[in-house]
Write an enzyme that holds these catalytic residues in place. Structure first.
Site, PDB file in Angstrom:
ATOM      1  N   HIS A  25      68.124  55.173  19.356  1.00  0.00           N
ATOM      2  CA  HIS A  25      67.638  55.242  17.931  1.00  0.00           C
ATOM      3  C   HIS A  25      66.313  54.581  17.450  1.00  0.00           C
ATOM      4  CE1 HIS A  25      71.742  56.786  15.801  1.00  0.00           C
ATOM      5  NE2 HIS A  25      71.362  57.440  16.936  1.00  0.00           N
ATOM      6  N   LYS A 196      86.253  55.865  16.897  1.00  0.00           N
ATOM      7  CA  LYS A 196      85.533  56.625  17.693  1.00  0.00           C
ATOM      8  C   LYS A 196      84.486  55.816  18.347  1.00  0.00           C
ATOM      9  CE  LYS A 196      81.994  60.360  17.873  1.00  0.00           C
ATOM     10  NZ  LYS A 196      81.973  61.568  17.008  1.00  0.00           N
ATOM     11  N   LYS A 198      80.923  56.050  20.648  1.00  0.00           N
ATOM     12  CA  LYS A 198      79.846  56.936  21.202  1.00  0.00           C
ATOM     13  C   LYS A 198      79.770  56.537  22.740  1.00  0.00           C
ATOM     14  CE  LYS A 198      77.949  59.457  19.765  1.00  0.00           C
ATOM     15  NZ  LYS A 198      77.964  61.257  19.679  1.00  0.00           N
ATOM     16  N   ASP A 227      83.193  60.021  22.648  1.00  0.00           N
ATOM     17  CA  ASP A 227      82.152  61.177  22.711  1.00  0.00           C
ATOM     18  C   ASP A 227      80.969  60.789  23.499  1.00  0.00           C
ATOM     19  OD1 ASP A 227      80.482  63.109  22.184  1.00  0.00           O
ATOM     20  OD2 ASP A 227      80.213  62.575  20.011  1.00  0.00           O
ATOM     21  N   PRO A 228      80.800  61.367  24.807  1.00  0.00           N
ATOM     22  CA  PRO A 228      79.716  61.073  25.514  1.00  0.00           C
ATOM     23  C   PRO A 228      78.639  61.913  25.487  1.00  0.00           C
ATOM     24  CG  PRO A 228      81.333  62.002  26.853  1.00  0.00           C
ATOM     25  CD  PRO A 228      81.927  61.774  25.742  1.00  0.00           C
ATOM     26  N   ASN A 229      78.549  62.828  24.659  1.00  0.00           N
ATOM     27  CA  ASN A 229      77.612  63.826  24.237  1.00  0.00           C
ATOM     28  C   ASN A 229      77.035  64.423  25.625  1.00  0.00           C
ATOM     29  OD1 ASN A 229      76.667  62.192  21.583  1.00  0.00           O
ATOM     30  ND2 ASN A 229      76.906  64.246  21.198  1.00  0.00           N
ATOM     31  N   ASN A 281      81.372  69.124  18.755  1.00  0.00           N
ATOM     32  CA  ASN A 281      80.269  69.454  17.861  1.00  0.00           C
ATOM     33  C   ASN A 281      78.939  69.928  18.636  1.00  0.00           C
ATOM     34  OD1 ASN A 281      79.707  66.046  17.936  1.00  0.00           O
ATOM     35  ND2 ASN A 281      77.976  67.131  17.808  1.00  0.00           N
ATOM     36  N   HIS A 332      81.860  65.902  11.818  1.00  0.00           N
ATOM     37  CA  HIS A 332      80.740  65.307  12.713  1.00  0.00           C
ATOM     38  C   HIS A 332      79.647  64.592  11.588  1.00  0.00           C
ATOM     39  CE1 HIS A 332      76.435  65.622  13.463  1.00  0.00           C
ATOM     40  NE2 HIS A 332      76.858  65.169  14.750  1.00  0.00           N
ATOM     41  N   ASN A 334      75.841  62.233  11.205  1.00  0.00           N
ATOM     42  CA  ASN A 334      74.288  61.824  11.590  1.00  0.00           C
ATOM     43  C   ASN A 334      73.964  60.530  10.786  1.00  0.00           C
ATOM     44  OD1 ASN A 334      73.361  64.823  12.948  1.00  0.00           O
ATOM     45  ND2 ASN A 334      73.484  63.274  14.113  1.00  0.00           N
ATOM     46  N   HIS A 361      78.333  57.597   9.849  1.00  0.00           N
ATOM     47  CA  HIS A 361      77.043  56.536  10.551  1.00  0.00           C
ATOM     48  C   HIS A 361      77.103  55.543   9.216  1.00  0.00           C
ATOM     49  CE1 HIS A 361      76.342  59.504  13.676  1.00  0.00           C
ATOM     50  NE2 HIS A 361      75.500  58.364  14.141  1.00  0.00           N
TER      51      HIS A 361
HETATM   52  O1  GKR Z   1      73.896  59.130  16.323  1.00  0.00           O
HETATM   53  O2  GKR Z   1      73.150  58.955  18.161  1.00  0.00           O
HETATM   54  C1  GKR Z   1      74.036  59.338  17.337  1.00  0.00           C
HETATM   55  C2  GKR Z   1      74.935  60.367  17.537  1.00  0.00           C
HETATM   56  O3  GKR Z   1      74.852  60.854  19.159  1.00  0.00           O
HETATM   57  C3  GKR Z   1      74.450  61.747  16.795  1.00  0.00           C
HETATM   58  O4  GKR Z   1      73.406  62.167  16.958  1.00  0.00           O
HETATM   59  C4  GKR Z   1      75.480  62.870  17.271  1.00  0.00           C
HETATM   60  O5  GKR Z   1      75.086  63.947  16.557  1.00  0.00           O
HETATM   61  O6  GKR Z   1      77.187  61.594  16.093  1.00  0.00           O
HETATM   62  C5  GKR Z   1      77.066  62.740  16.837  1.00  0.00           C
HETATM   63  C6  GKR Z   1      77.938  63.237  17.642  1.00  0.00           C
HETATM   64  O7  GKR Z   1      79.010  63.050  17.424  1.00  0.00           O
HETATM   65  O8  GKR Z   1      77.699  64.133  18.493  1.00  0.00           O
HETATM   66 MG    MG Z   2      79.852  64.614  18.816  1.00  0.00          MG
END
Ligand code: GKR
Ligand code: MG
Length: 437
Positions: A25, A196, A198, A227-229, A281, A332, A334, A361
């Site tokens: 970020h 949760k 990230k 949540d590893p996106n 998401n 979800h 941000n 967040h």
């Molecule tokens: O804030 O870096 C972040 C998150 O990765 C966010 O951008 C994601 O959209 O929180 C989010 C998620 O659950 O994928």
């Molecule tokens: Mg997510």
């Protein structure tokens, strides 16, 4: 009743160097605040994605918004969502947010833009009828909405720049032990009862250790999700799912472990025996995806979000569809301030099938940036209560809004770019590779 003025305020809010598979970020996150005023003197507010593109999409609506009756939203909804502008093939193919952060998916631009207007109109309608927004849209099913402790790996730093740099409340978090410390601090302050993490930042074995350490520290009473996106391959997702079988059960889940609904379906197939539930998401961002997610069993839990699913009433439809199709529903988030938090809270309060604590967040933002009157929204035992006030239940502190606008004016960037931040501060050659492991 008519909308007589429409103002858009671009603001910047300090944000720490949080890491994810998108990168890191920037020192400030960008938000847009929508202000609608009616001819009889009622003001409605909403908060949405920031930067140039969301601003331009909202600005383009000015001719429709000025003079509109805030009670009559259906026409605007159809105009914005029944046609989709031409979309590049690589995006259309995915119908997803795999490579784009939420707020940038061209497929839901109309829904995002509508949501920002709908929420401000609902605030007006609530104030005009003296009812809280959740009761305006059909009535609450809960008075307080539970949120989860949203942990991030992060570099040292609290966000902001120069004289505006913020205290680093959580310090550097790049190990399992630091993750537990972060969770302890956040839970002590907000009382969250679900956690949760990230992921997609450190090698999967370190992230497995972090989840295990969290389970050891907090026990089974605190459901865990990671949540590893999309940072993992199908093979890695299955390996992590098997390793964390116990930790992710009992109210927990594995969120967007790998890219695409097809990949998720294969992960679920291979984890069937372990019964690890998958949430999304990224691969599920619209109603058509929910049906595919059910047909292929790729996703058991859908992450809603009023900001890009089209507002509060679309969230209620989603809750109903999830119930019909046997899916669970979570929310979800941000980076956001209290105005978005209240829209999320009212939405969740009116969704019968919300089955998990919502993401937020909010702990990553600070009092110095809050624009709601009276400062930060309070959490009780990890939940936000619906205020006994009309509309969204908050008013805006105009001095604080001005400060947010000044911060935005002083910035050089007008778009979130986590990869650029990563290259600037961590590794000059960094690229977002999916899957990375
Ligand atoms: O804030 O870096 C972040 C998150 O990765 C966010 O951008 C994601 O959209 O929180 C989010 C998620 O659950 O994928
Ligand atoms: Mg997510």
């Amino acid at each position: 009743m008519k909308i007589s003025s429409f103002a858009l305020h671009s603001i910047a809010i300090a944000d720490g160097p949080l890491r994810s598979s998108y990168g890191r970020h920037a020192p400030y996150a960008l938000r847009t605040i929508v202000e609608l005023r009616t001819d009889d003197g009622i003001t409605g507010w909403s908060e949405t994605y920031g930067g140039e593109k969301p601003l331009a999409a909202l600005e383009a609506l000015r001719p429709q918004i000025e003079g509109m009756n805030p009670f009559r939203l259906a026409e605007l909804f159809s105009a914005l969502t029944n046609s989709v502008a031409p979309i590049a093939d690589e995006v259309r193919g995915g119908r997803s947010q795999t490579y784009l952060v939420p707020g940038e998916n061209p497929l839901d631009e109309g829904l995002r833009t509508f949501a920002a207007i709908e929420i401000a109109c609902l605030d007006i309608i609530g104030k005009a009828t003296q009812q809280p927004v959740c009761d305006v849209i059909g009535g609450r099913v809960r008075d307080a909405v539970p949120f989860s402790a949203y942990l991030f790996y992060k570099d040292a730093g609290g966000g902001g720049l120069g004289a505006d740099a913020r205290d680093d409340e959580y310090g550097e978090v790049l190990s399992a032990a630091a993750c537990v410390r972060e969770a302890r601090q956040m839970i002590a302050q907000y009382g969250f009862r679900e956690i949760k993490l990230k992921g997609g930042v450190l090698p999967p074995d370190v992230e497995i250790d972090s989840i295990r350490a969290l389970r050891q520290e907090f026990g089974e009473a605190y459901p865990l999700r990671i949540d590893p996106n999309c940072a993992w391959s199908v093979e890695t997702s299955v390996r992590v799912g098997k390793a964390l079988r116990q930790e992710l059960s009992n109210g927990g889940y594995l969120e967007d472990p790998c890219p695409t609904l097809e990949g998720m379906a294969e992960v679920r197939r291979q984890l069937l025996e372990q019964d690890v539930l998958l949430a999304s998401n990224v691969a599920v961002t619209n109603f058509a995806d929910v049906v595919t997610a059910r047909d292929t069993e790729a996703v058991q839990i859908v992450l809603s979000d009023p900001h890009y699913w089209g507002g509060l009433r679309q969230m209620q439809h989603l809750s109903h569809v999830c119930g019909l199709l046997g899916r669970g529903m979570s929310m979800h988030s941000n980076n956001h301030l209290g105005l978005s938090l209240m829209a999320m809270t009212h939405a969740a309060a009116a969704c019968a099938n919300l089955t998990y604590a919502c993401d937020t967040h909010y702990p990553w933002q600070t009092d110095r940036d809050e624009i709601v009157e009276g400062g930060r929204i309070r959490f009780e035992d990890g939940s936000v209560r619906i205020p006994d006030k009309p509309g969204l239940g908050v008013e805006i502190d105009r001095d604080q809004l001005e400060r947010g606008k000044e911060r935005y004016a002083g910035l050089e960037y007008r778009k979130r770019d986590d990869a650029a931040e990563m290259r600037r501060h961590v590794d000059p050659a960094w690229e977002r590779v999916l899957p990375r492991w």
